[in-house]
Design a protein around this motif. Structure first.
Motif, short mmCIF file in Angstrom:
data_model
loop_
_atom_site.label_atom_id
_atom_site.label_comp_id
_atom_site.label_asym_id
_atom_site.label_seq_id
_atom_site.Cartn_x
_atom_site.Cartn_y
_atom_site.Cartn_z
N CYS A 350 38.59 -56.03 27.21
CA CYS A 350 38.60 -55.92 25.75
C CYS A 350 37.50 -54.98 25.26
CB CYS A 350 38.44 -57.30 25.12
SG CYS A 350 39.97 -58.24 25.23
N CYS A 355 41.08 -55.82 19.50
CA CYS A 355 41.78 -54.88 20.39
C CYS A 355 43.13 -55.41 20.84
CB CYS A 355 40.90 -54.54 21.58
SG CYS A 355 40.28 -56.01 22.41
N CYS A 356 43.27 -56.74 20.90
CA CYS A 356 44.53 -57.29 21.40
C CYS A 356 44.72 -58.71 20.86
CB CYS A 356 44.53 -57.30 22.92
SG CYS A 356 43.22 -58.32 23.61
#
Ligand SMILES: [Zn+2]
Length: 487
Positions: A350, A355-356
């Motif tokens: 990350c 980011c996700c």
């Protein structure tokens, strides 16, 4: 792939099984210190450079990968296996060195120490019972912030083993500090004990386990392990540990201190102590999409328009397409209004707080507040716990206590098990309360040095300087034990 805890656990289990050894007899001679030093050194080099990685490579390609249905094109290279071993902290070392300073500075460990452990200890400081440096019979007067909260007593807990013929030989040391020994080390005692600076050794909370010649499996410092499944193994350690805390340690603490004091139990940060319940809110156990092999977790919650909304993590039985299936990261985020188009599911590494999907969800308050089993047990009993940073034995002052206990046992040893058994309680009771208070001071010294931003070497120098000016006149055995940690 190696960041998958199940795979990593499998690999560790394989390595600790010693099945990689090409010449088991030679390995056994080596672990028993039966090789001449030069041959031992050469063998060690050969083992770490060659045998272990080769065995690991073979195991991954032939056993592990087919089992987890992973196809590998050209297999893994020897350097990869070596790198992995190194990264996992596998290392053949002489346990006498005691400390794991070489891994103190690992970024994740430093981050935990500086960002989590030290601030948490600071927050407790005004409530902790402490003693005056240089005059350990005097309690330090700390102005109280309030009279509602009870005074806190720092409780150090740890385990050790002692054998009738305790030759401190080399052993494999793993990242979570488990000391492994091949079976056949003879009869011994496994001790679990608790220390605090108010009353010293908690005699009432002591636990002893005898083990004999015929045990199968491997000593992990906590249990003899038969099973290779490390997940079950860690759950086992964790439930044993929880039971011990609930049934033995906390009652002993309460009897010794009365109602006015609350324990702050320092728990060593090993995998066995940071296990979570099966239905804990953990993103690492989730898939991005619904169903498949993923954890069925208990309900979470989030705040919308000022009110708390309970969110099931599993679809209901009457769901048209995913009846009874775990929702997965994407659906959970979507229901919270946090999913954005083309959001990545899980990063390998990350890079930011958004980011996700995995990262966004793990930062949600319900996931953040997920407690480990040990923490749940301690808090339910009305006390507190704090996880120690990994590899920082100097912060768990019971390590010094073990050193003194072992020295007593060695000094009074006649190599029989009966004598060991007879001497153990005497050894535990031999350490003076004042000495324990000084060891606690050393722990505070280490914390101050780390807070000041010092690295390991400078912190070590500072603590050394502290103990030689403050405790010059106390060069007795237990202090000398503490000093060996400075070398
Ligand atoms: Zn990410």
């Amino acid at each position: 792939m190696l960041s998958d805890p199940v795979i990593a656990a499998e690999l560790r289990a394989y390595i600790r099984s010693n099945k990689w050894a090409m010449d088991p007899e030679k390995l056994s001679k080596f672990t028993q210190d039966k090789l001449v030093p030069k041959a031992a050194r050469e063998y060690l080099e050969h083992v770490t450079q060659n045998e272990m990685p080769r065995g690991l490579k073979r195991y991954m390609e032939i056993e592990l990968f087919p089992r987890i249905h992973l196809r590998v094109g050209r297999g893994i290279s020897l350097p990869t296996a070596q790198r992995w071993l190194h990264k996992e902290g596998f290392k053949y070392t002489n346990h006498k060195k005691g400390l794991y300073f070489d891994r103190h500075d690992r970024p994740d460990v430093v981050e935990f120490r500086q960002g989590h452990f030290l601030p948490a200890m600071k927050a407790y400081e005004a409530r902790l019972v402490r003693y005056v440096v240089g005059d350990v019979d005097e309690e330090l007067i700390i102005p109280r912030e309030n009279y509602v909260e009870r005074r806190l007593v720092l409780l150090a807990q740890d385990e050790m083993t002692a054998q009738a013929n305790d030759i401190t030989s080399k052993m494999w040391v793993f990242e979570d500090q488990h000391r492994l020994r091949k079976k056949g080390v003879g009869r011994g005692l496994h001790k679990s004990d608790t220390l605090c600076s108010t009353v010293g050794w908690l005699e009432d909370g002591t636990q002893t386990l005898e083990y004999g010649k015929n045990y199968e499996g491997y000593w992990t410092g906590e249990l003899f392990v038969k099973q290779v499944n490390l997940i079950d193994h860690y759950m086992g350690i964790c439930s044993d540990f929880c039971a011990k805390i609930k049934e033995k340690i906390i009652p002993a603490f309460e009897r010794a201190h009365g109602a006015g004091y609350q324990a702050l139990i320092m728990v060593d940060n090993s995998q066995g102590h940071s296990a979570y319940s099966e239905d804990a809110l953990l993103v690492s156990r989730m898939n991005v999409h619904p169903g498949g092999k993923q954890a069925r977790m208990h309900d979470g919650w989030f705040i919308r328009d000022g009110s708390k909304i309970i969110q099931p993590m599993v679809y209901p039985a009457n769901h048209p397409t995913h009846a009874n299936a775990a929702k997965g990261i994407k659906a959970v985020l979507t229901e919270r209004g946090l999913y954005k188009d083309r959001l990545r599911g899980k990063c390998k590494k990350c890079t930011s707080d958004s980011c996700c999907g995995k990262r966004i969800l793990e930062l949600q308050p319900d996931f953040q507040r997920q407690k480990s089993l040990v923490q749940e047990v301690i808090e339910a009993a009305g006390h507190l716990c704090i996880l120690l940073p990994k590899f920082h034995c100097e912060l768990n002052f019971i390590e010094f206590f073990w050193g003194a206990v072992k020295k007593y046992l060695r000094d009074n040893c006649d190599y029989t098990f009966d004598t060991l058994k007879e001497n153990m309680p005497k050894a535990l009771a031999s350490v003076q309360l004042q000495t324990i208070r000084r060891w606690e001071h050393r722990m505070y010294q280490w914390m101050d040095a780390y807070r000041a931003g010092m690295g390991t070497t400078n912190a070590q120098k500072q603590v050394k300087a502290f103990s030689s000016t403050k405790y010059k006149s106390h060069r007795r055995v237990p202090e000398a034990v503490a000093r060996t940690f400075d070398q």
